[in-house]
Design a protein around this motif. Structure first.
Motif, PDB file in Angstrom:
ATOM      1  N   LYS A   1      23.976  11.202 114.770  1.00 30.53           N
ATOM      2  CA  LYS A   1      23.757  10.900 115.614  1.00 30.53           C
ATOM      3  C   LYS A   1      24.450  10.358 117.049  1.00 30.53           C
ATOM      4  O   LYS A   1      26.018  10.329 116.521  1.00 30.53           O
TER       5      LYS A   1
ATOM      6  N   MET B   1      30.497  -0.237 116.159  1.00 33.56           N
ATOM      7  CA  MET B   1      31.636  -0.795 115.099  1.00 33.56           C
ATOM      8  C   MET B   1      31.761  -2.183 114.929  1.00 33.56           C
ATOM      9  O   MET B   1      31.703  -2.690 115.114  1.00 33.56           O
TER      10      MET B   1
ATOM     11  N   LEU C   1      33.238  15.156 116.950  1.00 36.06           N
ATOM     12  CA  LEU C   1      33.110  15.327 118.632  1.00 36.06           C
ATOM     13  C   LEU C   1      32.998  16.609 118.810  1.00 36.06           C
ATOM     14  O   LEU C   1      32.954  17.916 118.291  1.00 36.06           O
TER      15      LEU C   1
ATOM     16  N   MET D   1      33.674  10.219 112.966  1.00 39.45           N
ATOM     17  CA  MET D   1      33.081  11.194 113.638  1.00 39.45           C
ATOM     18  C   MET D   1      33.009  12.497 113.989  1.00 39.45           C
ATOM     19  O   MET D   1      33.767  12.683 113.945  1.00 39.45           O
TER      20      MET D   1
ATOM     21  N   TYR E   1      30.049  12.855 121.487  1.00 39.36           N
ATOM     22  CA  TYR E   1      30.665  10.926 120.198  1.00 39.36           C
ATOM     23  C   TYR E   1      29.467  11.670 120.261  1.00 39.36           C
ATOM     24  O   TYR E   1      28.590   9.999 119.897  1.00 39.36           O
TER      25      TYR E   1
ATOM     26  N   HIS F   1      26.490  15.207 105.492  1.00 33.13           N
ATOM     27  CA  HIS F   1      25.911  15.888 106.870  1.00 33.13           C
ATOM     28  C   HIS F   1      26.209  17.436 108.124  1.00 33.13           C
ATOM     29  O   HIS F   1      25.915  16.533 108.940  1.00 33.13           O
TER      30      HIS F   1
ATOM     31  N   LEU G   1      35.585   2.538 106.739  1.00 30.91           N
ATOM     32  CA  LEU G   1      37.945   3.650 106.510  1.00 30.91           C
ATOM     33  C   LEU G   1      37.500   2.506 104.808  1.00 30.91           C
ATOM     34  O   LEU G   1      37.753   1.306 105.461  1.00 30.91           O
TER      35      LEU G   1
ATOM     36  N   GLU H   1      37.540   6.841 114.673  1.00 32.96           N
ATOM     37  CA  GLU H   1      36.874   7.188 114.615  1.00 32.96           C
ATOM     38  C   GLU H   1      36.632   8.240 113.433  1.00 32.96           C
ATOM     39  O   GLU H   1      35.916  10.069 113.663  1.00 32.96           O
ATOM     40  N   TRP H   2      37.711   8.431 112.572  1.00 33.44           N
ATOM     41  CA  TRP H   2      37.901   9.786 111.495  1.00 33.44           C
ATOM     42  C   TRP H   2      36.716  10.483 111.813  1.00 33.44           C
ATOM     43  O   TRP H   2      36.922  11.788 111.411  1.00 33.44           O
TER      44      TRP H   2
ATOM     45  N   ALA I   1      26.725   8.507 119.349  1.00 35.11           N
ATOM     46  CA  ALA I   1      27.550   6.981 119.240  1.00 35.11           C
ATOM     47  C   ALA I   1      27.681   6.929 120.195  1.00 35.11           C
ATOM     48  O   ALA I   1      27.322   5.402 120.846  1.00 35.11           O
TER      49      ALA I   1
ATOM     50  N   ASN J   1      27.943   9.816 115.448  1.00 31.48           N
ATOM     51  CA  ASN J   1      28.938   9.283 114.251  1.00 31.48           C
ATOM     52  C   ASN J   1      28.264  10.336 113.194  1.00 31.48           C
ATOM     53  O   ASN J   1      27.933  11.601 113.330  1.00 31.48           O
TER      54      ASN J   1
ATOM     55  N   LEU K   1      35.192   4.838 121.631  1.00 32.92           N
ATOM     56  CA  LEU K   1      34.992   6.049 120.558  1.00 32.92           C
ATOM     57  C   LEU K   1      34.184   4.486 119.163  1.00 32.92           C
ATOM     58  O   LEU K   1      33.099   4.415 118.784  1.00 32.92           O
ATOM     59  N   GLU K   2      34.752   3.826 119.610  1.00 28.42           N
ATOM     60  CA  GLU K   2      34.589   2.418 118.324  1.00 28.42           C
ATOM     61  C   GLU K   2      33.809   1.525 118.820  1.00 28.42           C
ATOM     62  O   GLU K   2      33.644   0.613 117.672  1.00 28.42           O
ATOM     63  N   TRP K   3      33.066   1.198 119.396  1.00 26.36           N
ATOM     64  CA  TRP K   3      32.996   0.183 120.640  1.00 26.36           C
ATOM     65  C   TRP K   3      31.732  -0.107 119.207  1.00 26.36           C
ATOM     66  O   TRP K   3      31.063  -1.740 119.882  1.00 26.36           O
TER      67      TRP K   3
ATOM     68  N   GLU L   1      26.931  10.376 110.582  1.00 25.88           N
ATOM     69  CA  GLU L   1      25.117  11.067 110.293  1.00 25.88           C
ATOM     70  C   GLU L   1      25.186  11.995 111.495  1.00 25.88           C
ATOM     71  O   GLU L   1      23.964  12.426 111.593  1.00 25.88           O
TER      72      GLU L   1
END
Lengths: 484, 484
Positions: free
Chosen positions: A438, B381, A383, A381, A432, A360, B441, A378-379, A440, A434, B377-379, A436
């Protein structure tokens, strides 16, 4: 390569450089306009001569450290309202003189800004206060079109906010991590980073104002930082627990190296004072190259051994790339071509190869060197800041080596970054995405994103592109551009 | 509704209940098999009679608190290897007696497990140690097919690991957040949660072993917790900073309410001692219903006012649902039908309505009550535990109210959960999906996911479904099932 081919390649590179110079320059203007429009706290720091009932504006908060108050005359009621003030409180047809206000340079910046710049929280994060002060001063000092009084005034107001409020229990030097809008401490981190950005801000403020009080603040804080890192960290409040490994996060020597460059710029005395520290920092960062030179690890033992478990296997490709350009500048200052080549190989090409998402695009935020799944949610994601750091790193690598592969990497990262992170509608970049690509989080600023990585990247890239282009027509400098 | 229609509806509900009872029962077996196969530390706690050079197995670490060591005879070399031991170290044709080992009940659990159960980190998180001890004991005590000696032995080994290592500086009660494999503290949190799970583990261990030392540990820790929460938090080490709001996270009264139920079960003396505390906790949790009853907020001021900024607007739908079933059990114990109705409305239906993703299904992890973008960041998920808590909440709500709408919600959540989180290949559930429901994950356990939410959900649902079904054929209990 034949002479004709080389000239054609050089011409293409020249056009690429020219096109990017225009794009980054325009983007810098748009980004700075966003912060200048939305992030200035209109209230704290502006007081009527006769006092004002709102907290933070009463005479008891009159400045002690800053220079003489200056008188301001709001140009219109809407201008007043843009400062968040109710004109009804301040003046009327009967008493128009009340519209005078005293500028108290103690204000700070909002950084919790929604997509359109709306302030969604008024907390003031000290990292981001320091970074924004630094950014304003740096642009004021280095980029002619930003030499504007409103930048300088806002930087001074932010700097004075830090001077007055950042330290939790003055005269101790430990700074808060986050403050309320009016400067009361909310949280303290047991690390050095608030203090590092405080130091950057103060040194840069001194460079643009000449006010030596800022510089003495910077130098004193630097001494404290070096003491915490190299002699005794107990003042940071960290617990030393029997099971905690003595791990060094790469951020610590990176930040100190950044400060060594900051304080030493055109300052022979401080450059000499911190020369050994700079070498020590570079050596410590280089220790993070592990696995027979095949990986940069974010945490290693202080003696350079790899650490066990997730902590030891943790990787942050954007951070490695940022360390790359810090080290490359160190290599330039030292005139060390071997270090230059090593840094380009290990801190630029290597993290890009392992950290770029083949499916991606974009740089992963975190990775595990053994290819296991990281535990950070968030690994995967994408940034904004690893991408702005990668742009700086590759363009600097290209500027210094002339290797067109590095220019291609700059273009690859910059195209992705401009396409995915920019917000053409409201300005500034999303932070931030995702995996892919998009969006987030729609915020433009938050606890860790302020006016720093994006404009620093754009300003540095503009400067480097300018320098590359000003080396003359490509045909004049074939050895530099595209020769390999 | 006509009698015929009612009987048909009741029949359908009966079949739904029956089908889910089978699914959750089978899933519980699979999930527990995963943890029992992969999470037991084979090394710490097993020692040869003549000592062993590996750290943690030497005679100096012989148990002091636990009951008599028991002799074990490994059934085969592969059995030995499954404990991580090299048979060559332990015996040979010439000295087969070395294969005897002493069981030292001080072991703990690995919780950092990859998709297939592989241990990717050997750190021992105290929350998860306590939760796994509790889970093993609870299943041993309540579910006949889990009354197996290996569960009890592992629970005791885990409990003794906590007894010996959890507290950072005994006799002080503050516990670590994470320990090394052999029990040295790595990190301490300034909260009460390690101690809460410690208390749950000790009380449940006492219930299955009858060993009063566990119960006195539980009761003493409970007294400490109440002191920290209601009298003086200074022992937790939290800084009181002038800008920090006196915020109450909902987790604090929730955890205490959970402990009130844990300690008071079939224990008239402790139930009486903590009756007032239970009411206080319930009252505090109810204060988190804000905005004229239209929202549950995760953090409120101690006096029940809404807090400013992101902190005040923060919502966690799964947590609200978990609080829902805690409160519902409190209402049942109190025999309070008004509270029951209020809880179902505010802590079950409301968080589901606002927290369920209309586009991709599943519960959001975090939300902002004003619809702004959260800063976490994970909101967006989808995490496993909000879904397991929602399953418990809706099935309990249905059991207590007979409202078929709650059964439909249970089915909606359970279908999504079983479809998206289960791993049919290796067992246990994935913990972390992206917004669209894709596995983000692949880990099965980590710093915050252990043997707890999934088996607790499955065991509680199995028990509730059993009870619903054992109320008799649907035609016999029309008022309970499906009457409205």
């Amino acid at each position: 390569m034949s002479g004709v081919l080389r000239v054609r390649q050089d011409m293409e590179e020249w056009e690429i450089l020219q096109a990017w110079k225009e794009r980054v320059g325009q983007e810098l203007d748009r980004v700075m306009a966003f912060w200048m429009e939305h992030s200035h706290d209109p209230e704290h720091g502006w007081a009527a001569p006769f006092g004002h009932p709102q907290q933070g504006l009463c005479p008891s908060r009159a400045p002690t450290l800053s220079s003489q108050p200056t008188l301001r005359f709001p140009s219109s009621p809407s201008h007043l309202r843009s400062w968040g003030l109710d004109t009804g409180l301040w003046g009327s047809a009967q008493a128009p003189h009340l519209l005078f206000m005293v500028h108290v340079p103690d204000r700070g910046f909002f950084t919790c800004l929604g997509r359109d710049g709306q302030v969604y929280d008024d907390l003031k994060y000290v990292w981001l206060q320091g970074r924004q002060v630094w950014m304003y001063c740096r642009l004021y000092r280095k980029v002619k079109r930003f030499r504007r009084p409103e930048l300088l005034d806002s930087a001074k107001a932010g700097g004075d906010f830090l001077l007055r409020h950042a330290r939790v229990t003055p005269p101790e030097k430990k700074c808060a991590f986050v403050l309320t809008r009016d400067g009361r401490p909310v949280k303290v981190q047991r690390t050095i980073f608030s203090e590092c950005f405080y130091t950057m801000a103060m040194n840069e403020l001194w460079r643009v104002t000449g006010d030596v009080r800022y510089q003495s603040e910077a130098v004193e804080m630097m001494e404290q930082l070096v003491h915490w890192v190299r002699e005794d960290p107990s003042g940071l409040g960290q617990l030393r627990l029997p099971g905690a490994p003595s791990a060094e996060p790469m951020a610590v020597p990176m930040m100190l190296l950044c400060l060594v460059e900051q304080l030493g710029e055109a300052d022979a005395e401080l450059a000499a004072r911190y020369a050994e520290l700079g070498d020590w920092c570079a050596g410590r960062i280089l220790q993070h190259v592990q696995r027979d030179g095949q990986a940069v690890l974010e945490n290693v033992a202080e003696d350079g051994r790899e650490l066990a478990g997730c902590l030891g296997r943790h990787q942050n490709p954007g951070h490695a790339l940022e360390a790359g350009w810090f080290l490359l500048r160190h290599a330039i200052r030292k005139g060390d071509p071997d270090l230059r080549a090593h840094v380009i190989d290990k801190f630029m090409l290597l993290p890009f190869r392992s950290g770029w998402d083949p499916d991606h695009e974009g740089l992963f935020y975190f990775q595990d060197v053994d290819g296991l799944c990281p535990t950070q949610l968030e690994w995967a994601m994408k940034l904004w800041w690893p991408h702005s750091e990668a742009m700086i790193a590759f363009l600097m690598g290209y500027s210094e080596s002339g290797d067109p592969a590095l220019l291609r990497l700059f273009c690859q990262v910059a195209e992705y970054t401009f396409r995915q992170f920019r917000d053409p509608e409201y300005g500034e970049w999303f932070g931030y995405l995702n995996r892919e690509g998009k969006v987030a989080l729609t915020i433009k600023g938050g606890p860790f994103k302020g006016c720093f990585h994006v404009p620093r990247c754009l300003a540095m890239c503009e400067e480097m592109l300018d320098a590359l282009l000003s080396r003359g027509d490509p045909a004049d400098v074939p050895v530099r551009l595209g020769a390999e």
